[in-house]
Design an enzyme around this catalytic site. Structure first.
Site, PDB file in Angstrom:
ATOM      1  N   PHE A 116      80.255 -38.790  -6.834  1.00 28.79           N
ATOM      2  CA  PHE A 116      78.550 -38.238  -6.249  1.00 28.79           C
ATOM      3  C   PHE A 116      78.624 -39.655  -4.344  1.00 28.79           C
ATOM      4  O   PHE A 116      78.362 -40.733  -5.097  1.00 28.79           O
ATOM      5  CB  PHE A 116      77.873 -38.092  -6.786  1.00 28.79           C
TER       6      PHE A 116
ATOM      7  N   ASP B 155      82.115 -46.507  -2.278  1.00 28.54           N
ATOM      8  CA  ASP B 155      80.910 -45.566  -1.918  1.00 28.54           C
ATOM      9  C   ASP B 155      80.193 -46.873  -2.899  1.00 28.54           C
ATOM     10  O   ASP B 155      80.584 -46.743  -3.756  1.00 28.54           O
ATOM     11  CB  ASP B 155      80.783 -44.398  -2.340  1.00 28.54           C
TER      12      ASP B 155
ATOM     13  N   LYS C  75      70.854 -46.797  -0.760  1.00 28.23           N
ATOM     14  CA  LYS C  75      69.387 -47.133  -1.595  1.00 28.23           C
ATOM     15  C   LYS C  75      69.160 -48.214  -1.340  1.00 28.23           C
ATOM     16  O   LYS C  75      68.216 -48.237  -1.161  1.00 28.23           O
ATOM     17  CB  LYS C  75      70.885 -46.816  -2.628  1.00 28.23           C
TER      18      LYS C  75
END
Ligand SMILES: *Cc1c(COP(=O)(O)O)cnc(C)c1O
Length: 398
Positions: free
Chosen positions: A129, A215, A245
């Site tokens: 993702f 990532d 995040k």
């Protein structure tokens, strides 16, 4: 009333009111132990006093100016990020998917600047993702995120993590620009890659002049007990890395880190963003960085993660009819469920525990890094109650 909100989210029937540390209260006054933490974003819990102080002070000083000026906070945070990693330079953005977008563009521009514009292919992996922009959904290739959004973009190749031969073959192609991978898959269900896998990938990329993009939007900023998950391993450093995040501890801020060489195509005018690296974002992110990168915070995260994992393995042994497997790394924990994971999340919520979903029928526990040992034990107690409820439901249905 959610009538006027675009219906893209599958929302839990819980209206949030306030938070403190690892605890969240809804508008009815019910209290929950929050092991979602904004999906691994509120790494220091809700309303951490140092972040509140940094935010309020900066709110009274300067919010936003644009990147046509120098922003001292960017220079300070970039210095900290590069000192702590493989990277030499940083681009600031506001969201994870934008940091991925910057990484993909940086990789293609690198080859273009080196006189190899035919190198455009980006290799991504099933179960990954990378966010919701067109670049990110094409890099991850998950059909449930690309379907109905027009043709797939050219230059994206999907492989599976376990097909080493296909990976080696794809990296060796003269049109390959980069490989993008999460060192610990988050949304895919807390799947941690091994050091051997990552170092072999690093080796192949180096041999063939292909850029390696990590990532670490979810796995980074202390989540696994190291500042970045790949730092558990020697010789597994990327050329480019996406961070977001937890970077702002709950304030929207993201970064794309790169070596000077990998970023050599990113010259004035080729990329930019309005909000990225605002003074307000930088003030909060600097406070969050100093707190998260503090060796005591990371040591505590490792310690409480080990404690929690041990208790969860025990729990899975007590409820093998409910929990199939415990996986992940550090405080990025996945429980592979026997009952439907979404239904289990609802049952856990009824017992005052918030957990996230994940691929492969997982529920994820992503508590703040400063979760106490007592709170970890409380999370396991509430999970056990949820397991009992599942058992009772199954017995009743039989
Ligand atoms: C959440 C996430 C993203 C996307 O971040 P947004 O801020 O939602 O755009 C990208 N990659 C990974 C690994 C993530 O977990």
């Amino acid at each position: 009333m959610t009538d006027h909100l675009m219906g893209v989210y599958n929302r839990a029937p819980l209206s949030v009111a306030r938070g403190q540390g690892a605890w969240l209260w809804d508008t009815e006054g019910r209290q929950y132990l929050d092991c979602v933490a904004g999906i691994a974003t509120n790494a220091l819990g809700h309303c951490h006093p140092k972040l509140v102080a940094a935010l309020t002070e900066q709110a009274n000083t300067l919010w936003h100016v644009s990147n046509i000026f120098r922003v001292p906070g960017q220079e300070a945070l970039a210095e900290r990020l590069t000192a702590a990693t493989f990277a030499d330079v940083v681009f600031f953005a506001s969201t994870g998917t934008e940091s991925v977008e910057c990484a993909l563009k940086t990789a293609r521009r690198y080859h273009y600047a080196k006189g190899a514009p035919e190198r455009i292919d980006v290799i991504g992996f099933a179960g990954s993702f990378h966010g919701r922009t067109y670049g990110a959904i094409n890099a991850a290739g998950n059909p449930s995120y690309t379907e109905g959004f027009g043709p797939r973009l050219p230059g994206y190749i999907q492989l599976t993590l376990d097909d080493a031969a296909a990976l080696a073959e794809a990296i060796a192609r003269p049109t390959t620009a980069a490989v993008i991978v999460e060192p610990v898959q988050g949304e895919g269900g807390a799947r941690a890659l091994t050091g051997e896998w990552l170092t072999e990938l690093r080796r192949l990329c180096t041999v063939h002049g292909v850029l390696l993009i990590y990532d670490e939007v979810q796995s980074g900023m202390g989540r696994t007990g190291r500042l970045f998950a790949h730092q558990w391993f020697e010789g597994a450093e990327p050329d480019i890395m996406c961070v977001a995040k937890a970077l702002g501890g709950g304030y929207p801020v993201a970064a794309c880190l790169a070596t000077a060489d990998a970023a050599s195509g990113m010259v004035a005018g080729v990329h930019g963003t309005t909000f990225g690296g605002s003074p307000l974002a930088m003030a909060v992110a600097l406070a969050a960085f100093d707190e998260i990168s503090n060796p005591n915070t990371l040591a505590h995260a490792r310690d409480v993660a080990e404690d929690l994992r041990r208790q969860l393995i025990d729990l899975a042994a007590r409820y093998p009819d409910v929990i199939q497997d415990v996986r992940g790394k550090g405080l990025l924990i996945g429980l592979r469920m026997i009952p439907n994971n979404r239904e289990f999340m609802g049952i856990a919520r009824d017992h005052g525990l918030l957990v996230a979903g994940g691929g492969e029928n997982c529920v994820r526990l992503l508590p703040p890094l400063n979760l106490s040992h007592a709170e970890a034990a409380e999370a396991v107690t509430r999970l056990a109650l949820a397991c009992e409820t599942v058992r009772a439901q199954v017995a009743q249905a039989a």
